[in-house]
Design a protein around this motif. Structure first.
Motif, PDB file in Angstrom:
ATOM      1  N   GLU A   1       0.835  -1.211   0.000  1.00 11.95           N
ATOM      2  CA  GLU A   1       0.000   0.000   0.000  1.00 11.95           C
ATOM      3  C   GLU A   1       0.867   1.258   0.000  1.00 11.95           C
ATOM      4  OE1 GLU A   1      -3.613   0.119   2.314  1.00 11.95           O
ATOM      5  OE2 GLU A   1      -4.389  -0.937   0.551  1.00 11.95           O
ATOM      6  N   GLN A   2       2.036   1.173   0.648  1.00  7.83           N
ATOM      7  CA  GLN A   2       2.955   2.324   0.617  1.00  7.83           C
ATOM      8  C   GLN A   2       3.459   2.582  -0.802  1.00  7.83           C
ATOM      9  OE1 GLN A   2       5.805   1.070   3.534  1.00  7.83           O
ATOM     10  NE2 GLN A   2       4.799   2.146   5.234  1.00  7.83           N
ATOM     11  N   GLU A   3       3.369   1.567  -1.646  1.00  8.74           N
ATOM     12  CA  GLU A   3       3.763   1.713  -3.045  1.00  8.74           C
ATOM     13  C   GLU A   3       2.652   2.382  -3.861  1.00  8.74           C
ATOM     14  OE1 GLU A   3       6.716   1.146  -3.806  1.00  8.74           O
ATOM     15  OE2 GLU A   3       6.885   0.669  -5.924  1.00  8.74           O
ATOM     16  N   GLY A   4       1.547   2.671  -3.202  1.00  8.98           N
ATOM     17  CA  GLY A   4       0.461   3.369  -3.896  1.00  8.98           C
ATOM     18  C   GLY A   4      -0.658   2.471  -4.386  1.00  8.98           C
ATOM     19  N   LEU A   5      -0.584   1.178  -4.029  1.00 12.79           N
ATOM     20  CA  LEU A   5      -1.651   0.271  -4.441  1.00 12.79           C
ATOM     21  C   LEU A   5      -2.751   0.272  -3.398  1.00 12.79           C
ATOM     22  CD1 LEU A   5       0.370  -2.829  -5.604  1.00 12.79           C
ATOM     23  CD2 LEU A   5      -0.677  -1.053  -6.990  1.00 12.79           C
ATOM     24  N   ARG A   6      -3.982   0.103  -3.835  1.00 13.23           N
ATOM     25  CA  ARG A   6      -5.064  -0.060  -2.880  1.00 13.23           C
ATOM     26  C   ARG A   6      -5.512  -1.521  -2.930  1.00 13.23           C
ATOM     27  NH1 ARG A   6      -8.116   2.636   0.714  1.00 13.23           N
ATOM     28  NH2 ARG A   6     -10.232   1.825   0.972  1.00 13.23           N
ATOM     29  N   LEU A   7      -5.366  -2.198  -1.789  1.00 17.73           N
ATOM     30  CA  LEU A   7      -5.664  -3.627  -1.731  1.00 17.73           C
ATOM     31  C   LEU A   7      -7.094  -3.850  -1.271  1.00 17.73           C
ATOM     32  CD1 LEU A   7      -2.345  -4.778  -0.011  1.00 17.73           C
ATOM     33  CD2 LEU A   7      -2.914  -4.869  -2.458  1.00 17.73           C
ATOM     34  N   THR A   8      -7.541  -5.080  -1.498  1.00 14.97           N
ATOM     35  CA  THR A   8      -8.842  -5.473  -0.984  1.00 14.97           C
ATOM     36  C   THR A   8      -8.625  -6.562   0.069  1.00 14.97           C
ATOM     37  OG1 THR A   8     -10.998  -6.276  -1.640  1.00 14.97           O
ATOM     38  CG2 THR A   8      -9.150  -7.191  -2.819  1.00 14.97           C
ATOM     39  N   GLY A   9      -9.576  -6.718   0.984  1.00 12.84           N
ATOM     40  CA  GLY A   9      -9.448  -7.750   2.006  1.00 12.84           C
ATOM     41  C   GLY A   9      -9.533  -9.146   1.407  1.00 12.84           C
ATOM     42  N   ILE A  10      -9.123 -10.135   2.195  1.00 13.90           N
ATOM     43  CA  ILE A  10      -9.236 -11.533   1.743  1.00 13.90           C
ATOM     44  C   ILE A  10      -9.614 -12.435   2.918  1.00 13.90           C
ATOM     45  CG2 ILE A  10      -7.561 -11.351  -0.158  1.00 13.90           C
ATOM     46  CD1 ILE A  10      -5.444 -12.651   1.659  1.00 13.90           C
ATOM     47  N   ASP A  11     -10.203 -13.573   2.573  1.00 14.79           N
ATOM     48  CA  ASP A  11     -10.268 -14.728   3.467  1.00 14.79           C
ATOM     49  C   ASP A  11      -9.249 -15.715   2.921  1.00 14.79           C
ATOM     50  OD1 ASP A  11     -12.390 -13.637   4.896  1.00 14.79           O
ATOM     51  OD2 ASP A  11     -13.899 -14.594   3.599  1.00 14.79           O
ATOM     52  N   ALA A  12      -8.396 -16.256   3.789  1.00 13.22           N
ATOM     53  CA  ALA A  12      -7.340 -17.131   3.263  1.00 13.22           C
ATOM     54  C   ALA A  12      -6.908 -18.175   4.283  1.00 13.22           C
ATOM     55  CB  ALA A  12      -6.129 -16.296   2.857  1.00 13.22           C
ATOM     56  N   VAL A  13      -6.549 -19.336   3.756  1.00 13.29           N
ATOM     57  CA  VAL A  13      -5.892 -20.381   4.546  1.00 13.29           C
ATOM     58  C   VAL A  13      -4.516 -20.579   3.908  1.00 13.29           C
ATOM     59  CG1 VAL A  13      -5.934 -22.820   5.155  1.00 13.29           C
ATOM     60  CG2 VAL A  13      -8.047 -21.505   5.174  1.00 13.29           C
ATOM     61  N   PHE A  14      -3.482 -20.709   4.762  1.00 15.79           N
ATOM     62  CA  PHE A  14      -2.151 -20.893   4.165  1.00 15.79           C
ATOM     63  C   PHE A  14      -1.337 -21.898   4.949  1.00 15.79           C
ATOM     64  CE2 PHE A  14       0.916 -18.625   6.915  1.00 15.79           C
ATOM     65  CZ  PHE A  14       0.038 -18.020   7.812  1.00 15.79           C
TER      66      PHE A  14
ATOM     67  N   ALA B   1      -3.247 -10.625  -6.527  1.00 19.96           N
ATOM     68  CA  ALA B   1      -4.233 -11.360  -7.337  1.00 19.96           C
ATOM     69  C   ALA B   1      -5.646 -11.029  -6.856  1.00 19.96           C
ATOM     70  CB  ALA B   1      -3.966 -12.861  -7.255  1.00 19.96           C
ATOM     71  N   ALA B   2      -5.818 -10.947  -5.540  1.00 16.52           N
ATOM     72  CA  ALA B   2      -7.159 -10.688  -4.994  1.00 16.52           C
ATOM     73  C   ALA B   2      -7.700  -9.338  -5.456  1.00 16.52           C
ATOM     74  CB  ALA B   2      -7.123 -10.745  -3.468  1.00 16.52           C
ATOM     75  N   SER B   3      -6.800  -8.363  -5.602  1.00 16.41           N
ATOM     76  CA  SER B   3      -7.264  -7.032  -5.994  1.00 16.41           C
ATOM     77  C   SER B   3      -7.096  -6.793  -7.497  1.00 16.41           C
ATOM     78  CB  SER B   3      -6.516  -5.962  -5.190  1.00 16.41           C
ATOM     79  OG  SER B   3      -5.123  -6.091  -5.398  1.00 16.41           O
ATOM     80  N   GLY B   4      -6.833  -7.879  -8.237  1.00 14.64           N
ATOM     81  CA  GLY B   4      -6.736  -7.773  -9.696  1.00 14.64           C
ATOM     82  C   GLY B   4      -5.577  -6.908 -10.154  1.00 14.64           C
ATOM     83  N   GLN B   5      -4.495  -6.891  -9.379  1.00 14.95           N
ATOM     84  CA  GLN B   5      -3.391  -5.991  -9.721  1.00 14.95           C
ATOM     85  C   GLN B   5      -2.079  -6.729  -9.974  1.00 14.95           C
ATOM     86  OE1 GLN B   5      -3.846  -1.951  -7.559  1.00 14.95           O
ATOM     87  NE2 GLN B   5      -4.489  -3.468  -6.051  1.00 14.95           N
ATOM     88  N   GLU B   6      -2.163  -8.052 -10.211  1.00 14.27           N
ATOM     89  CA  GLU B   6      -0.930  -8.782 -10.482  1.00 14.27           C
ATOM     90  C   GLU B   6      -0.359  -8.328 -11.809  1.00 14.27           C
ATOM     91  OE1 GLU B   6      -1.262 -12.951 -10.332  1.00 14.27           O
ATOM     92  OE2 GLU B   6       0.360 -13.128  -8.882  1.00 14.27           O
ATOM     93  N   GLY B   7       0.946  -8.223 -11.883  1.00 13.47           N
ATOM     94  CA  GLY B   7       1.565  -7.761 -13.128  1.00 13.47           C
ATOM     95  C   GLY B   7       1.789  -6.260 -13.132  1.00 13.47           C
ATOM     96  N   ILE B   8       1.174  -5.559 -12.183  1.00 12.38           N
ATOM     97  CA  ILE B   8       1.345  -4.101 -12.129  1.00 12.38           C
ATOM     98  C   ILE B   8       2.729  -3.737 -11.598  1.00 12.38           C
ATOM     99  CG2 ILE B   8       0.615  -2.074 -10.779  1.00 12.38           C
ATOM    100  CD1 ILE B   8      -2.187  -2.734 -11.337  1.00 12.38           C
ATOM    101  N   ILE B   9       3.224  -4.560 -10.663  1.00 15.12           N
ATOM    102  CA  ILE B   9       4.549  -4.304 -10.100  1.00 15.12           C
ATOM    103  C   ILE B   9       5.517  -5.348 -10.631  1.00 15.12           C
ATOM    104  CG2 ILE B   9       5.853  -3.974  -7.968  1.00 15.12           C
ATOM    105  CD1 ILE B   9       3.398  -3.526  -6.494  1.00 15.12           C
ATOM    106  N   ALA B  10       6.677  -4.898 -11.092  1.00 17.41           N
ATOM    107  CA  ALA B  10       7.677  -5.823 -11.637  1.00 17.41           C
ATOM    108  C   ALA B  10       8.259  -6.687 -10.516  1.00 17.41           C
ATOM    109  CB  ALA B  10       8.783  -5.025 -12.315  1.00 17.41           C
TER     110      ALA B  10
END
Ligand code: ADP
Ligand code: MG
Length: 396
Positions: free
Chosen positions: A107-120, A146-155
């Motif tokens: 988020e400090q990089e300027g991206l706005r994320l969305t929440g997730i439910d996750a098991v890891f 991936a959750a916020s549809g922003q994969e590939g935006i950051i190298a």
């Protein structure tokens, strides 16, 4: 995708159903790593040559409409959650901080994320020097992107830097860039030469006849962090003293063996030996890349053996357990060479092995190592694997 939709992912999907209503829609993975050669060179602006492991930390997840992150850690059997708008260090659940730190860093990089439910969960051994922490950070990054549809935006290299920042600044561990870099950018059947100054990187094909066996000493690493800081100081002192006659140098990366020998008289004995390790290790990394390109695995093995000797005798970061592990690996025909890998004092050793001899080396380790150390080791075989990825899950 095919590689990510395996039994482990299916098990995580089962656990997701138990903890959250409904189905996960995405899977992400970040691998652990082992460094072939180039130890304690990263913070001297030098070269490293790691490979990504076929072991990873993996998330199955579903995006949420709000900014809540709800997690279940399969290894710890613990739930954890946080609000993307109220990220704060958690004293009770250390694992949660890697995830929060990564979210904050993105988020400090300027991206706005969305929440997730996750098991890891992960099958990178934790705290053994195979970098389960970077695996967790990088897998988290891909889960959130991936959750916020922003994969590939950051190298990839930038993701690695953001993950390192999360570990340095949020978790509070003073690590270099290598672990996150290889976890993000590794490639199947390749090692990755990384220039830790410029962050330039080059994939180096691993010859077919090269397999890796990793021996986990499972010995205490309690000395590691104080010694690490002391070694860093000694290297800085070496640079400061050498700058009197070599004003152009900024780090030990800039010093050749000839220059070091010519100016040995300027350095206290301890500082000279620490510098000699770093300077010679950088040269060995580049020689290893050349030998891999020639397919000369005997030479790669010899360089790995020389690296171990230098870490043991000049840098003083080996231990009886690591020396015993390396001896056991080398006792088997089919082992080209072996060395401690990671910061030292405990953790793992890595051997370069002719395919087909992995089991013989594992047997030798299980036979010889406990007799001398009274510790039961673990042995993992691996080939160089792909870096982090994510994929949609098939809908049911
Ligand atoms: P290393 O990176 O050498 O494995 P670290 O001490 O740097 O060791 O990182 C280990 C920490 O990373 C663990 O204590 C835990 O907080 C976190 N971690 C790594 N893998 C997992 C996992 N599968 N589940 C939960 N936390 C994990
Ligand atoms: Mg770590």
């Amino acid at each position: 995708m095919s590689t990510l939709y395996d039994e482990r992912t299916q098990e995580l999907i089962q656990q997701f159903r138990q903890h959250f209503d409904g189905e996960p829609t995405l899977v992400s993975a970040g691998p652990g790593r082992v460094n072939l050669i180039g130890e304690h060179t990263d913070y001297n602006d030098g070269f490293v040559l790691p490979v990504a492991l076929k072991r990873d930390v993996r998330f199955v997840l579903r995006p949420r409409a709000d900014r809540q992150v709800r997690l279940y850690s399969a290894e710890f059997g613990e739930e954890g959650s946080f609000d993307l708008d109220a990220i704060a260090f958690n004293r009770d659940k250390l694992w949660l901080n890697y995830i929060q730190g990564m979210a904050q860093s993105l988020e400090q990089e300027g991206l706005r994320l969305t929440g997730i439910d996750a098991v890891f969960s992960g099958n990178v051994p934790r705290g053994s020097g195979l970098s389960s922490s970077a695996a967790l950070e990088v897998s988290t990054a891909h889960a959130l992107l991936a959750a916020s549809g922003q994969e590939g935006i950051i190298a990839g290299p930038r993701i690695a830097q953001l993950a390192q920042r999360a570990e340095n600044k949020f978790v509070g561990v003073n690590c270099g860039i290598m672990d996150q870099f290889i976890s993000e950018l590794g490639r199947e059947n390749h090692a990755l030469l990384i220039d830790c100054r410029s962050l330039d990187y080059t994939l180096v094909p691993m010859p077919e006849e090269a397999a890796l066996v990793i021996g986990n000493t499972r010995a205490s690493r309690s000395l590691a962090s104080s010694a690490y800081n002391e070694r860093r100081r000694e290297c800085e002192e070496g640079v400061a003293l050498l700058q009197q006659v070599l004003p152009g140098i900024a780090a030990l990366r800039d010093v050749s063996s000839e220059q070091l020998e010519a100016n040995r008289h300027l350095l206290p004995e301890n500082v000279y030996y620490r510098c000699r390790h770093v300077v010679s290790e950088n040269e060995r990394v580049l020689a290893t890349v050349e030998a891999l390109r020639q397919g000369d695995l005997a030479e790669v093995g010899a360089l790995m053996n020389a690296s171990h000797a230098s870490l043991r005798d000049d840098y003083l970061v080996s231990s009886p357990a690591l020396d015993t592990m390396v001896d056991a690996m080398r006792s088997v025909e089919g082992c080209y060479g072996a060395r401690l890998t990671g910061a030292g004092f405990g953790g793992c050793a890595v051997a370069l092995v002719k395919p087909g001899y992995e089991q013989a080396i594992a047997d030798a380790v299980y036979e010889q190592y406990p007799k001398i150390t009274s510790i039961w080791p673990e042995v993992y075989t691996t080939k160089a694997a792909d870096g982090a990825q994510s994929a949609p899950l098939p809908s049911v």
